[in-house]
Design an enzyme around this catalytic site. Structure first.
Site, PDB file in Angstrom:
ATOM      1  N   ASP A  17       0.822  -1.204   0.000  1.00 38.57           N
ATOM      2  CA  ASP A  17       0.000   0.000   0.000  1.00 38.57           C
ATOM      3  C   ASP A  17       0.860   1.260   0.000  1.00 38.57           C
ATOM      4  OD1 ASP A  17      -2.019  -1.804   0.155  1.00 38.57           O
ATOM      5  OD2 ASP A  17      -2.698  -1.272   2.151  1.00 38.57           O
ATOM      6  N   GLU A 273       0.838  -6.134  -6.005  1.00 42.49           N
ATOM      7  CA  GLU A 273       0.484  -5.128  -7.007  1.00 42.49           C
ATOM      8  C   GLU A 273       1.682  -4.318  -7.488  1.00 42.49           C
ATOM      9  OE1 GLU A 273      -2.332  -1.130  -7.318  1.00 42.49           O
ATOM     10  OE2 GLU A 273      -3.007  -2.828  -6.101  1.00 42.49           O
TER      11      GLU A 273
END
Length: 379
Positions: A17, A273
């Protein structure tokens, strides 16, 4: 007038994140002249990605970004014109109330997780009015298709990558304590979550005919390596040889050096990601490990990206990619998957370049965010 941005991010797990939020903040400041505040709840985790971070500083500036510690007692501040709530992290109540008094109200964006699943295109930019305040939140979905937000990519990334490959690769390898690779050697970066399939992959590499140097950034994977080696510890800088495989433990690299590692290696194993996207821009064959979720729902994300990525490959080539990805994500036994994947490497080298060019046609995430904000304000 320069646009002001507040980006809020909570570090949930594995640095993903904050990695994305930091790349976005830097790009908005550097390329779009944004006045950016980045609110982070865990500066210690941030420091792993960006060692210059002072974990004791409430306010500090790096790369033109105003980095703020996000603590329990949130200060009374004037909200920015654009507010990004990264991955549903929930804004402080006092900040929300301050947003509601602004006229016009800030453009409020919930930056979602990246997915190649088809439903993303129908949910991108959907509005969500607040139940009690005069505010509307918009869901912004990164993606691999048109009608999504795209993925992060700096304007100068291709130039920096080309410059690195022309004249900086040898110095980078030297910085990591390695010579330039020899002709018969394949260098692989391995960045992964703990994975029960890892011993099978290491055995395949160690017993195969191909000479492999595997470079592993220090982290949660090391205990598994220690167990496979039958040792008690394994620290940064140490080297182990098992058959055709040489293992090297690297320090945890900052974002820029990690990009260089991906550019320099022949094949990249990545996860989640941020590293997955950076591997795609590296224009090298890669194997992706999706973030494991209960009841294996992450397999849907895996299949969605695979189905897009293998377009343009022959049936045999596509099967080599999908078999390797599925095996690495625990869906099928590894067995021959690695050998088949390696056999198609020359084709996959070319395909990786073609894929990155297709991906660039969607537009980059930061630029698409700026375009949305400008059209929102104009409308």
């Amino acid at each position: 007038m320069r646009t002001t941005w507040d980006i809020f991010c909570r570090v949930i797990d594995n640095y993903g994140d904050i990695g994305i939020a930091w790349r976005l903040a830097r790009q908005l400041a550097a390329e779009h002249d944004g006045v950016v505040r980045l609110w982070i709840d865990d500066l210690h985790a941030f420091q792993h990605l960006w060692p210059a971070i002072n974990t004791d500083a409430e306010i500090q500036n790096h790369c033109g970004v105003d980095v703020r510690a996000w603590g329990e007692n949130f200060p009374t501040i004037n909200p920015a014109q654009v507010v990004i709530e990264a991955f549903g992290c929930a804004l402080p109540e006092t900040y929300l109330m301050a947003m509601s008094t602004k006229s016009p109200p800030p453009v409020w964006i919930n930056l979602e997780y990246l997915s190649a699943e088809p439903w993303v295109t129908t949910h991108h930019l959907l509005p969500s009015p607040h139940p009690s305040l005069p505010l509307t939140k918009y869901f912004f979905f990164p993606g691999y298709q048109q009608a999504t937000g795209g993925v992060l990519c700096e304007r100068d990334l291709a130039d920096r990558r080309a410059q690195f490959r022309r004249g900086e690769k040898a110095a980078f390898w030297q910085k990591l304590g390695l010579a330039m690779p020899v002709a018969e050697e394949i260098r692989i970066s391995l960045f992964a979550y703990q994975n029960p399939v890892l011993p099978d992959l290491l055995n395949a590499w160690a017993t195969g005919k191909q000479t492999i140097t595997c470079l592993i950034p220090d982290g949660k994977l090391v205990p598994q390596l220690v167990a496979w080696l039958g040792e008690s510890t394994l620290t940064v800088g140490e080297i182990r040889q098992r058959g055709s495989l040489e293992l090297r433990i690297l320090p945890f690299l900052n974002q820029d050096d990690y990009d260089r590692l991906l550019w320099a290696c022949d094949i990249n194993f990545v996860r989640g990601e941020d590293s997955c996207v950076r591997a795609q821009w590296a224009q090298k064959p890669f194997v992706w490990q999706a973030y494991p979720q209960p009841e294996n729902t992450h397999w849907d994300k895996l299949d969605a990206l695979m189905s897009l990525y293998v377009q343009g490959l022959s049936e045999v080539e596509a099967r080599a990619v999908t078999a390797m990805w599925r095996a690495w994500n625990g869906r099928t036994p590894l067995i021959l998957s690695w050998a088949d994947f390696l056999q198609e490497k020359a084709v996959l080298d070319e395909h990786a370049v073609e894929w990155s060019l297709r991906l660039s046609e969607i537009g980059d995430l930061a630029g698409n965010l700026v375009d949305f904000v400008e059209h929102h304000e104009a409308g």
